[in-house]
Design an enzyme around this catalytic site. Structure first.
Site, PDB file in Angstrom:
ATOM      1  N   MET A   1      -8.045   3.623 -14.155  1.00  0.00           N
ATOM      2  CA  MET A   1      -8.064   2.339 -13.469  1.00  0.00           C
ATOM      3  C   MET A   1      -6.640   1.823 -13.335  1.00  0.00           C
ATOM      4  O   MET A   1      -5.862   1.891 -14.278  1.00  0.00           O
ATOM      5  CB  MET A   1      -8.897   1.322 -14.263  1.00  0.00           C
ATOM      6  CG  MET A   1      -8.922  -0.076 -13.662  1.00  0.00           C
ATOM      7  SD  MET A   1      -9.877  -1.246 -14.681  1.00  0.00           S
ATOM      8  CE  MET A   1      -8.747  -1.500 -16.061  1.00  0.00           C
ATOM      9  N   ASN A   2      -6.296   1.302 -12.133  1.00  0.00           N
ATOM     10  CA  ASN A   2      -5.047   0.552 -12.024  1.00  0.00           C
ATOM     11  C   ASN A   2      -5.305  -0.818 -11.408  1.00  0.00           C
ATOM     12  O   ASN A   2      -6.128  -1.559 -11.942  1.00  0.00           O
ATOM     13  CB  ASN A   2      -3.920   1.342 -11.354  1.00  0.00           C
ATOM     14  CG  ASN A   2      -4.192   1.903  -9.995  1.00  0.00           C
ATOM     15  OD1 ASN A   2      -4.937   2.877  -9.835  1.00  0.00           O
ATOM     16  ND2 ASN A   2      -3.576   1.336  -8.977  1.00  0.00           N
ATOM     17  N   ASP A   3      -4.663  -1.210 -10.335  1.00  0.00           N
ATOM     18  CA  ASP A   3      -4.627  -2.603  -9.883  1.00  0.00           C
ATOM     19  C   ASP A   3      -5.989  -3.300  -9.849  1.00  0.00           C
ATOM     20  O   ASP A   3      -6.966  -2.730  -9.348  1.00  0.00           O
ATOM     21  CB  ASP A   3      -4.078  -2.672  -8.454  1.00  0.00           C
ATOM     22  CG  ASP A   3      -2.730  -2.025  -8.294  1.00  0.00           C
ATOM     23  OD1 ASP A   3      -2.140  -1.630  -9.305  1.00  0.00           O
ATOM     24  OD2 ASP A   3      -2.280  -1.906  -7.146  1.00  0.00           O
TER      25      ASP A   3
ATOM     26  N   ARG B   1       0.579  -2.202   3.051  1.00  0.00           N
ATOM     27  CA  ARG B   1      -0.603  -2.210   2.193  1.00  0.00           C
ATOM     28  C   ARG B   1      -0.814  -3.528   1.447  1.00  0.00           C
ATOM     29  O   ARG B   1      -0.027  -4.450   1.526  1.00  0.00           O
ATOM     30  CB  ARG B   1      -0.533  -1.063   1.190  1.00  0.00           C
ATOM     31  CG  ARG B   1       0.693  -1.027   0.285  1.00  0.00           C
ATOM     32  CD  ARG B   1       0.613   0.188  -0.636  1.00  0.00           C
ATOM     33  NE  ARG B   1       1.797   0.377  -1.448  1.00  0.00           N
ATOM     34  CZ  ARG B   1       2.836   1.142  -1.097  1.00  0.00           C
ATOM     35  NH1 ARG B   1       2.837   1.754   0.068  1.00  0.00           N
ATOM     36  NH2 ARG B   1       3.870   1.282  -1.912  1.00  0.00           N
ATOM     37  N   ASP B   2      -1.931  -3.557   0.716  1.00  0.00           N
ATOM     38  CA  ASP B   2      -2.276  -4.597  -0.259  1.00  0.00           C
ATOM     39  C   ASP B   2      -2.497  -5.967   0.379  1.00  0.00           C
ATOM     40  O   ASP B   2      -1.800  -6.947   0.069  1.00  0.00           O
ATOM     41  CB  ASP B   2      -1.200  -4.698  -1.349  1.00  0.00           C
ATOM     42  CG  ASP B   2      -0.894  -3.368  -2.013  1.00  0.00           C
ATOM     43  OD1 ASP B   2      -1.774  -2.492  -1.968  1.00  0.00           O
ATOM     44  OD2 ASP B   2       0.211  -3.211  -2.551  1.00  0.00           O
TER      45      ASP B   2
END
Length: 476
Positions: A35-37, A154-155
């Site tokens: 898992m990250n962000d 992105r994001d």
């Protein structure tokens, strides 16, 4: 079987391989895998929803899905089916994004990542199942201004105001520097480029990631996760560094005008990609309790990645203050308070303070000492420690002896305010992390540890006289 069904099946068949004792108590982790962000942090249908970058098949970064969980108190989580998976039809991985709520609709916006470009897609769901509103990206490379490509775009962070959807996203300009671009839409399908909200002047690393933009009090805050940031004095230590700007937003020109230079949001080793949520007068924030530059995951682990316990953030002047969200209080048990005086070179241990899963509140008053050290998660072999230099007004956190298996970033020193010899600390200790909140959250240091769990003592040592009040609340 499509990619989402495949991920859900793998999750169901393998999640029982990890026992509760092998994971944190009150810091969210995936049931299995990487898992990250944090993504799509939102409040929908009476519960807090947390999505996250997720690879269920390995404890390393891999094909990015959106994992999904919901909770009422950020401690007890209901793991839900994977919300988004790499899509055969749209041909891309599901990178980071955000969520908004409109009535009974839970709207997600995320980056659709391909090897040669990144674009932004929109999905709508009911809290469990989510479906893209189109088989094409909503904000695509054709929407970008001149000088920007689809590489490192992105994001997205989305909000709705006066009937219009707005979205900011990170992009890299022609000079390779981070830029926050703003788009608008009336229907989530057709988007128009509005302009540059804010851009890097060359003083803040290179690429910017995971922008967050919100009001706090009567000011606007822009939070950015910066790549390739260089340290300056006792600031910006991490190569992947989270900074924030406080300022104003000119809605006519769609420009963010900061009041001051970027400031560090967390001084610890492991803090990245925070997301905010406004609910009932509070602004909450959660972040990835990890760092791209240091792989400290123990051999044989079945999960990798944890989140900070959500924090309530407030603005005092031009500074963000952060403290643990009040929901944690419903899980307190075995409260214990004590007061004592440390004398010169006297070691102090109170067995009733010992714990690896607790909140500690320390009120410290210096009498005639220069240095005070508090050892956490300690035994005769291992510890992490806080060392306070009263004269120089500095605080150092060290995990050098915390059972690290290799050289890593292990000590961090910052300047702190010690007024009239007084300093307050709130420390959250979980099995695999330490979060330190200084002077009611004016500064925070967040870090991973992998110390054996039987190292649970709290020890004290000073080179002079110090008065200390301590309150411990264990957490279940």
């Amino acid at each position: 079987m499509n990619n989402k069904e495949r991920a859900d099946e793998y999750f169901r068949e393998n999640k029982s391989k990890i026992m509760d004792i092998d994971r944190p108590v009150y810091h969210f982790t995936p049931d299995i895998g990487w898992m990250n962000d944090p993504n799509g942090f939102s409040y929908f249908d009476g519960e807090y929803h947390l999505f996250y970058q997720y690879n269920p098949y390995d404890i390393k970064w891999g094909p990015m899905h959106w994992g999904h969980a919901k909770s009422k108190d950020f401690v007890k989580w209901d793991r839900l089916p994977v919300a988004l998976a790499p899509d055969d039809e749209m041909k891309g991985q599901c990178f980071s994004g955000t969520a908004i709520v409109e009535g009974d609709k839970h709207i997600l916006i995320y980056t659709l990542h391909n090897d040669d470009k990144e674009e932004q897609a929109v999905a709508i769901g009911d809290g469990t199942e989510y479906k893209c509103i189109s088989n094409e990206a909503a904000i695509n490379t054709e929407d970008l201004p001149e000088g920007f490509s689809g590489v490192d775009f992105r994001d997205p962070k989305m909000w709705k105001e006066d009937g219009i959807y707005y979205c900011i996203a990170s992009a890299k300009n022609g000079e390779g520097l981070g830029t926050i671009l703003l788009f608008e839409s009336k229907d989530l399908l057709e988007w128009k480029y509005v302009g540059v909200l804010f851009e890097n002047d060359g003083n803040y690393g290179k690429m910017w990631e995971c922008p967050d933009f919100f009001m706090l009090g009567n000011k606007y805050v822009l939070v950015i996760s910066v790549m390739e940031m260089k340290a300056k004095k006792r600031k910006y230590f991490n190569g992947h560094q989270v900074i924030y700007f406080v300022g104003d937003y000119d809605k006519k020109s769609h420009k963010f005008i900061p009041d001051s230079k970027g400031k560090t949001l967390d001084f610890g080793f492991d803090y990245y990609a925070p997301q905010s949520l406004y609910k009932d007068g509070r602004t909450l924030s959660v972040a990835w309790l990890h760092d791209w530059g240091n792989d400290l995951t123990p051999e044989g682990a079945k999960w990798c990645g944890q989140m900070t316990y959500p924090r309530e953030i407030i603005l005092k002047g031009k500074n963000i203050y952060q403290m643990p969200a009040k929901e944690l209080e419903s899980h307190y048990k075995n409260r214990y308070s004590t007061s004592f005086t440390l004398n010169k070179n006297e070691k102090y241990v109170d067995e009733d303070l010992n714990s690896r899963v607790a909140r500690f509140d320390f009120d410290i008053t210096n009498v005639d000492a220069n240095k005070l050290t508090i050892f956490l998660a300690a035994d005769d072999d291992y510890n992490s420690f806080i060392k306070i230099n009263m004269k120089k007004q500095t605080l150092k956190f060290s995990r050098r002896f915390s059972y690290l298996s290799k050289d890593a970033m292990d000590e961090r020193k910052i300047d702190v305010d010690i007024c009239d010899g007084k300093l307050s600390l709130c420390v959250l200790i979980d099995r695999y992390s330490i979060e330190i909140f200084i002077n009611n959250g004016k500064q925070v240091l967040t870090s991973r540890i992998y110390t054996p769990l039987d190292a649970n003592e709290i020890r004290f040592l000073a080179d002079g006289k110090v008065d200390i009040n301590v309150c411990k609340n264990e957490i279940e």
